[in-house]
Design a protein around this motif. Structure first.
Motif, short mmCIF file in Angstrom:
data_model
loop_
_atom_site.label_atom_id
_atom_site.label_comp_id
_atom_site.label_asym_id
_atom_site.label_seq_id
_atom_site.Cartn_x
_atom_site.Cartn_y
_atom_site.Cartn_z
N UNK A 51 -22.86 -4.74 1.10
CA UNK A 51 -22.34 -4.15 0.02
C UNK A 51 -21.62 -5.36 -0.96
N UNK A 52 -21.79 -4.99 -2.24
CA UNK A 52 -21.32 -5.87 -2.99
C UNK A 52 -20.49 -5.14 -4.20
N UNK A 53 -19.03 -5.24 -3.88
CA UNK A 53 -18.07 -4.57 -4.63
C UNK A 53 -17.77 -5.12 -6.02
N UNK A 54 -16.86 -4.62 -6.98
CA UNK A 54 -16.32 -5.02 -7.87
C UNK A 54 -14.96 -5.45 -7.39
N UNK A 55 -14.93 -6.90 -7.41
CA UNK A 55 -13.85 -7.55 -6.45
C UNK A 55 -12.75 -7.77 -7.48
N UNK A 56 -12.72 -7.26 -8.74
CA UNK A 56 -11.75 -7.20 -9.83
C UNK A 56 -10.94 -5.97 -9.33
N UNK A 57 -11.35 -4.96 -8.49
CA UNK A 57 -10.79 -3.78 -8.27
C UNK A 57 -10.57 -3.54 -6.79
N UNK A 58 -11.47 -3.98 -5.64
CA UNK A 58 -11.54 -3.66 -4.57
C UNK A 58 -12.11 -5.14 -3.55
N UNK A 59 -11.22 -5.86 -2.97
CA UNK A 59 -11.79 -7.01 -2.15
C UNK A 59 -12.50 -6.85 -1.01
N UNK A 60 -13.87 -7.56 -0.81
CA UNK A 60 -14.37 -7.40 0.43
C UNK A 60 -13.35 -7.40 1.50
N UNK A 61 -12.55 -8.54 1.55
CA UNK A 61 -11.75 -8.69 2.94
C UNK A 61 -10.94 -7.49 3.12
N UNK A 62 -10.28 -7.03 2.26
CA UNK A 62 -9.41 -5.79 2.55
C UNK A 62 -10.34 -4.47 2.76
N UNK A 63 -11.59 -4.53 2.20
CA UNK A 63 -12.25 -3.44 2.18
C UNK A 63 -12.72 -3.29 4.02
N UNK A 96 -17.79 6.92 1.47
CA UNK A 96 -16.68 6.73 2.22
C UNK A 96 -15.41 6.43 1.37
N UNK A 97 -14.28 7.15 1.50
CA UNK A 97 -13.23 6.95 0.64
C UNK A 97 -12.28 5.89 1.27
N UNK A 98 -11.74 5.08 0.64
CA UNK A 98 -10.77 3.94 1.23
C UNK A 98 -9.56 4.01 0.45
N UNK A 99 -8.42 3.74 1.16
CA UNK A 99 -7.13 3.83 0.46
C UNK A 99 -7.13 2.38 -0.56
N UNK A 100 -6.71 2.44 -1.87
CA UNK A 100 -7.04 1.23 -2.58
C UNK A 100 -5.65 0.99 -3.41
N UNK A 101 -4.68 0.02 -2.81
CA UNK A 101 -3.44 -0.35 -3.12
C UNK A 101 -3.90 -1.34 -4.31
N UNK A 102 -2.48 -2.05 -4.78
CA UNK A 102 -3.08 -2.95 -5.99
C UNK A 102 -3.78 -4.40 -5.25
N UNK A 349 -0.33 1.45 4.71
CA UNK A 349 1.06 1.23 4.23
C UNK A 349 2.26 1.39 5.01
N UNK A 350 2.15 1.74 6.23
CA UNK A 350 3.23 2.09 6.97
C UNK A 350 4.35 0.95 7.16
N UNK A 351 4.09 -0.27 6.64
CA UNK A 351 5.28 -1.30 6.51
C UNK A 351 4.82 -2.49 5.56
N UNK A 352 5.80 -3.22 5.23
CA UNK A 352 5.58 -4.00 4.38
C UNK A 352 4.92 -5.37 4.87
N UNK A 353 3.77 -5.67 4.52
CA UNK A 353 3.09 -6.85 5.40
C UNK A 353 3.63 -8.32 4.79
N UNK A 354 4.46 -8.04 3.51
CA UNK A 354 4.89 -9.51 3.28
C UNK A 354 6.07 -9.92 3.80
N UNK A 355 6.63 -9.01 4.73
CA UNK A 355 7.98 -9.47 5.50
C UNK A 355 7.69 -9.17 7.08
#
Length: 367
Positions: A51-63, A96-102, A349-355
């Motif tokens: 799969x090659x996504x439009x990574x300006x919208x959905x990153x491969x790593x996150x997907x 397949x449907x994925x949650x897509x945050x910012x 998104x059950x927690x803030x991964x930045x903290x």
């Protein structure tokens, strides 16, 4: 490489998203990863999607992490086909449907899961290494207690056939013709026999006619069944609940009065016996061990009372190691569950991964 050139449209490049279109009981269909930088020239085959996504919208790593989460794998499972192994096709994969945050949140989630799962994976690796060491120690303890570490010559060893009442073989010729769905007699196969125990989770049944026609392969409590094909040499004592069952393509050793069944089980599952089984096995694809070779395996000839004492000692010594192995295995399972829970919690998104720290964010989360 010439053929690779012909298949260039299936090429995988570093950073591509890869999705598994086939699953089994240990590997979820739809699981995903990112192609590593050191993969080299590669293509995808059937049941593996590039799969090659439009990574300006959905990153491969996150997907890849999202596809490996429980919430998405559960969705994928409802879309699968196949009666024996879960399978999806390319059209299903596209839906397949994925949650897509910012995009920034996707990057933070991927960074967090890269770090925290690596920590968990390292812990699991240490457990597996410890279990491997325990396996080696267990083999040494058994061989030492049996006196087989010194069995470099045939002194004190006698071919098995002189110490047992009988050695025979289970149903070999077209056993499937006797199979029935219900109301038959249980029949052990090689996949049911592991070193030291018999699994009854996947027993087949044979008809009354088949059971009557194959009397010589009927099992009695205390018989020792030995695998012929696959994990050749694996041996286990037949328990009371399988008395009167039948067997398919197994060697059946009836110990008689001279040999303790449990003692023989320990001997046959030792490294000493395994080496001899390997030496006399045939077959280029799967090791295959026959009755004639089984009869010739040299076995220590010692009084029954000594055998019983050795079994008692081994039950204590090997049993302590087995208990530790089970605890380590349980820890591995908990780590696997925690890893999955962490991935799912981060993706939805059950927690803030930045903290957050992966060590304190999965309490109460169900994998």
């Amino acid at each position: 490489m010439d053929y690779f050139g012909d298949l260039r449209r299936h090429e995988v490049k570093p950073g591509d998203l890869l999705i598994a279109g086939l699953g089994d009981e240990n590997h979820a269909v739809g699981r995903a990863c990112v192609a590593p930088s050191d993969l080299g020239p590669s293509i995808v085959k059937a049941d593996c999607f590039r799969v090659r996504l439009d990574q300006s919208r959905l990153l491969h790593r996150y997907a890849a992490w999202a596809l490996s989460s429980s919430v998405v794998s559960g969705q994928v499972l409802t879309l699968t086909r196949g009666s024996t192994r879960a399978r999806i096709n390319l059209e299903v994969a596209r839906d397949i449907q994925l949650p897509v945050p910012s995009l920034e949140e996707q990057r933070r989630i991927a960074d967090f899961l890269d770090a925290e799962t690596a920590r968990i994976d390292q812990l699991a690796l240490k457990r597996r290494q410890m279990r491997n060491l325990l396996t080696l120690k267990r083999e040494r303890v058994i061989e030492s207690t049996l006196g087989l570490e010194r069995a470099q010559t045939t002194d004190g060893l006698v071919p098995l056939k002189y110490l047992v009442a009988d050695v025979t073989v289970g149903i070999v010729i077209t056993p499937a013709k006797w199979y029935v769905e219900t109301g038959g007699t249980p029949a052990l196969r090689g996949l049911n026999v592991k070193p030291g125990f018999i699994s009854t989770g996947d027993l087949v049944q044979i008809s009354a006619e088949g059971h009557a026609e194959n009397r010589k392969s009927r099992l009695n409590t205390g018989d020792v069944v030995v695998v012929r094909t696959g994990q050749a040499g694996a041996a286990a004592v037949v328990p009371a609940e399988l008395d009167g069952a039948n067997c398919i393509d197994l060697i059946v050793v009836r110990p008689g009065r001279k040999l303790s069944p449990r003692y023989l089980q320990y001997v046959l599952n030792s490294g000493y016996a395994s080496a001899r089984v390997t030496e006399h096995s045939v077959g280029s694809i799967q090791a295959h061990f026959n009755v004639g070779a089984m009869k010739q395996i040299p076995i220590p000839s010692i009084p029954r009372t000594e055998q019983d004492e050795i079994v008692r000692l081994l039950d204590l010594r090997a049993g302590a190691l087995d208990l530790l192995d089970r605890k380590l295995n349980h820890q591995e399972q908990l780590l696997t569950e925690r890893r999955q829970a962490l991935i799912t919690a981060a993706v939805i998104g059950q927690f803030d991964v930045s903290t957050a720290s992966g060590r304190n964010v999965t309490d109460g989360v169900t994998a």
